[in-house]
Design an enzyme around this catalytic site. Structure first.
Site, PDB file in Angstrom:
ATOM      1  N   ARG A  96      -0.087  15.177  12.142  1.00 19.18           N
ATOM      2  CA  ARG A  96       0.898  14.792  11.134  1.00 19.18           C
ATOM      3  C   ARG A  96       1.003  15.987  10.186  1.00 19.18           C
ATOM      4  O   ARG A  96       0.493  15.962   9.075  1.00 19.18           O
ATOM      5  CB  ARG A  96       0.465  13.524  10.413  1.00 19.18           C
ATOM      6  N   PRO A  97       1.640  17.063  10.635  1.00 21.64           N
ATOM      7  CA  PRO A  97       1.627  18.300   9.869  1.00 21.64           C
ATOM      8  C   PRO A  97       2.325  18.148   8.532  1.00 21.64           C
ATOM      9  O   PRO A  97       3.253  17.355   8.370  1.00 21.64           O
ATOM     10  CB  PRO A  97       2.382  19.289  10.771  1.00 21.64           C
ATOM     11  N   ILE A  98       1.827  18.925   7.542  1.00 20.41           N
ATOM     12  CA  ILE A  98       2.432  18.888   6.212  1.00 20.41           C
ATOM     13  C   ILE A  98       3.377  20.073   6.017  1.00 20.41           C
ATOM     14  O   ILE A  98       3.766  20.375   4.890  1.00 20.41           O
ATOM     15  CB  ILE A  98       1.347  18.862   5.119  1.00 20.41           C
ATOM     16  N   ASP A  99       3.762  20.711   7.110  1.00 20.23           N
ATOM     17  CA  ASP A  99       4.680  21.848   7.014  1.00 20.23           C
ATOM     18  C   ASP A  99       5.968  21.471   6.290  1.00 20.23           C
ATOM     19  O   ASP A  99       6.500  22.254   5.501  1.00 20.23           O
ATOM     20  CB  ASP A  99       5.015  22.388   8.407  1.00 20.23           C
ATOM     21  N   LEU A 100       6.491  20.275   6.580  1.00 24.82           N
ATOM     22  CA  LEU A 100       7.725  19.843   5.922  1.00 24.82           C
ATOM     23  C   LEU A 100       7.552  19.762   4.417  1.00 24.82           C
ATOM     24  O   LEU A 100       8.447  20.136   3.652  1.00 24.82           O
ATOM     25  CB  LEU A 100       8.165  18.476   6.464  1.00 24.82           C
ATOM     26  N   ASP A 151       4.272   1.318  11.627  1.00 19.02           N
ATOM     27  CA  ASP A 151       3.084   0.587  11.188  1.00 19.02           C
ATOM     28  C   ASP A 151       3.088  -0.868  11.633  1.00 19.02           C
ATOM     29  O   ASP A 151       2.045  -1.522  11.628  1.00 19.02           O
ATOM     30  CB  ASP A 151       2.962   0.636   9.659  1.00 19.02           C
ATOM     31  N   ILE A 184       7.176   8.157  16.354  1.00 11.12           N
ATOM     32  CA  ILE A 184       6.770   8.790  15.100  1.00 11.12           C
ATOM     33  C   ILE A 184       5.458   9.563  15.253  1.00 11.12           C
ATOM     34  O   ILE A 184       5.376  10.733  14.899  1.00 11.12           O
ATOM     35  CB  ILE A 184       6.613   7.744  13.969  1.00 11.12           C
ATOM     36  N   ARG A 241      -4.787   9.726   4.254  1.00 11.74           N
ATOM     37  CA  ARG A 241      -3.659  10.572   4.626  1.00 11.74           C
ATOM     38  C   ARG A 241      -2.717  10.800   3.452  1.00 11.74           C
ATOM     39  O   ARG A 241      -2.160  11.876   3.273  1.00 11.74           O
ATOM     40  CB  ARG A 241      -2.883   9.905   5.769  1.00 11.74           C
ATOM     41  N   CYS A 259      -6.525   7.986   8.938  1.00 13.01           N
ATOM     42  CA  CYS A 259      -6.533   7.578  10.346  1.00 13.01           C
ATOM     43  C   CYS A 259      -6.136   8.737  11.251  1.00 13.01           C
ATOM     44  O   CYS A 259      -5.247   9.524  10.923  1.00 13.01           O
ATOM     45  CB  CYS A 259      -5.564   6.418  10.570  1.00 13.01           C
ATOM     46  N   ARG A 304      -8.526  -0.419   4.062  1.00 15.06           N
ATOM     47  CA  ARG A 304      -7.593   0.566   3.525  1.00 15.06           C
ATOM     48  C   ARG A 304      -6.222  -0.045   3.262  1.00 15.06           C
ATOM     49  O   ARG A 304      -5.481   0.443   2.410  1.00 15.06           O
ATOM     50  CB  ARG A 304      -7.441   1.746   4.491  1.00 15.06           C
ATOM     51  N   LYS A 355       0.826  -1.209   0.000  1.00 15.50           N
ATOM     52  CA  LYS A 355       0.000   0.000   0.000  1.00 15.50           C
ATOM     53  C   LYS A 355       0.858   1.256   0.000  1.00 15.50           C
ATOM     54  O   LYS A 355       0.630   2.188  -0.784  1.00 15.50           O
ATOM     55  CB  LYS A 355      -0.908   0.014   1.234  1.00 15.50           C
ATOM     56  N   ASN A 356       1.877   1.283   0.865  1.00 12.45           N
ATOM     57  CA  ASN A 356       2.681   2.493   1.020  1.00 12.45           C
ATOM     58  C   ASN A 356       3.616   2.743  -0.155  1.00 12.45           C
ATOM     59  O   ASN A 356       4.259   3.792  -0.227  1.00 12.45           O
ATOM     60  CB  ASN A 356       3.486   2.425   2.315  1.00 12.45           C
TER      61      ASN A 356
END
Length: 423
Positions: free
Chosen positions: A121-125, A307, A329, A92, A116, A399, A22-23
């Site tokens: 889980r910020p997307i700032d990076l 995970d 994490i 996500r 989930c 998922r 999946k990933n």
């Protein structure tokens, strides 16, 4: 509503083929947007997250078809650069489309991703890295507008944390940029390598994937290619955990053994015997009752995967002695613990630390999936519990696991999935 009924106490024995990851599949599908032509993705798992990615590609103007495990994407002429909120909220990983859309279309409009609830889980990076590539970012009321008026420009980028998603977005944005990009402190997960192999097969010039510093020399255009998705190391870890807790003897085929190896020390600590039978075949024999797992600390690859922790927590619930899990994490990985305690598990959570005191026997109960990997943990626990467990909220499991109940049934699990509450 679908429910899964599991009658525990069956020793698992037999063979399970591992599906595509999946990933890996999700960023690969986003990457097909960069290719003006027809890409074929083989070994693509049938998952609801994959379906969501295909819906996004269709919305963007791609022609998408599936025949068994082969997904074909024709991205000759995408016609949109915005992704509506309802599609972004489905998973996500939807944020991985940002780098691809900006690179192909010169602009992108989307919202924050869903999926989930694992804590912030910020997307700032992601946004900071893209801004280093000449992408102008504006955020207003949850909407993110990105433009690259001069095109994407290569640059030096250093990530403060080796974020998988940020690394993927930089790769997708930079491979057709003007000039060279060097990404320092990049994620080294195997799925990153799979994405790079696909892009290089399409004509990209990417190197240093295993070093933590990735060099991306921009090229004018990519060309279509056929690619096979790597096997899912988290699916493999889940079935290894199931064999460990049930005292089983299970052989995994089509398995990415090296990628899965970070979970092996914890399983061996529990008393499992692991034997490599070939390039992609792994046999696990579980103990009569697992030993304590010691301390398991999640880390970026090549450390223990976040995970993979939840299914091992289930193993620890039935082990002799006390095991400790430290999550580094995500902040909110233990939402499923309350459901495990319904089954008689003894777990104390303090922030990112879970202390698991093993019990001689878990009991079947009615429990609900709280998230994807937590749902897998509940299923693993149910396989060893006395009596019947009824597992609800299966959309989480769908998922990330293809034919979950079928794979377990094939190795002797007494498990059925049924629809209730209709008619």
């Amino acid at each position: 509503m679908d429910v899964m009924r599991i009658r525990g106490g069956k020793r698992l024995e037999g063979e399970i083929p591992i599906h595509g990851a999946k990933n890996s599949a999700l960023p690969l599908l986003a990457a097909t947007l960069l290719v003006p032509g027809v890409s074929e993705i083989h070994n693509c798992p049938r998952l609801s997250d994959v379906d969501a990615s295909l819906t996004i590609l269709r919305h963007l103007g791609c022609r998408v078809t599936r025949c068994e495990d082969v997904v074909t994407v024709d991205a000759t002429a995408p016609c949109r650069s915005e992704i509506p909120d309802d599609l972004m909220r489905q998973m996500r990983s939807s944020i991985v489309f940002l780098g691809a859309v900006v690179a192909r279309c010169g602009q992108a409009v989307l919202t924050h991703p869903g999926g989930c609830e694992l804590g912030p889980r910020p997307i700032d990076l992601h946004l900071a890295a893209l801004s280093r590539l000449g992408v102008q970012v504006e955020e207003c009321h949850g909407t993110i507008r990105c433009t690259a008026p001069q095109g994407v420009q290569g640059n030096e980028i250093s990530l403060s944390f080796p974020s998988v998603g940020a690394t993927e977005n930089v790769l997708l944005a930079a491979c057709t940029a003007v000039g060279t990009t060097r990404l320092h402190n990049a994620a080294r997960e195997p799925e990153i390598g799979d994405l790079c192999r696909f892009l290089n097969g399409c004509g990209a010039r990417i190197s240093g994937m295993e070093s933590g510093t990735i060099t991306i020399e921009g090229v004018r255009c990519l060309h279509p290619v056929t690619h096979r998705v790597m096997p899912d190391r988290i699916e493999a870890a889940t079935y290894l955990a199931a064999a460990a807790l049930t005292g089983g003897d299970v052989t995994l085929t089509r398995c990415a053994i090296q990628a899965t190896a970070p979970v092996f020390p914890a399983l061996e600590q529990a008393g499992c015997r692991l034997c490599r039978l070939g390039e992609d075949t792994l046999r696990v024999r579980g103990p009569q009752r697992p030993e304590r797992l010691g301390t398991v600390r999640t880390l970026p690859y090549p450390g223990f995967p976040t995970d993979g922790a939840a299914p091992l927590v289930a193993v620890a619930c039935g082990a002799k002695g006390t095991s400790v899990f430290v999550e580094t994490i995500f902040e909110n990985r233990y939402r499923y613990v309350d459901e495990l305690t319904r089954m008689g598990a003894r777990i104390r959570v303090d922030g990112r630390v879970a202390v698991v005191e093993g019990v001689p026997r878990l009991q079947g109960a009615q429990v609900a999936c709280t998230d994807l990997r937590g749902g897998a943990a509940l299923a693993v626990a149910a396989l060893a519990a006395t009596g019947e467990t009824c597992l609800t909220n299966l959309t989480h499991l769908d998922r990330g696991y293809e034919d979950f109940e079928g794979c377990l049934r094939a190795v002797g699990a007494e498990i059925v999935r049924e629809t209730v509450g209709k008619g």
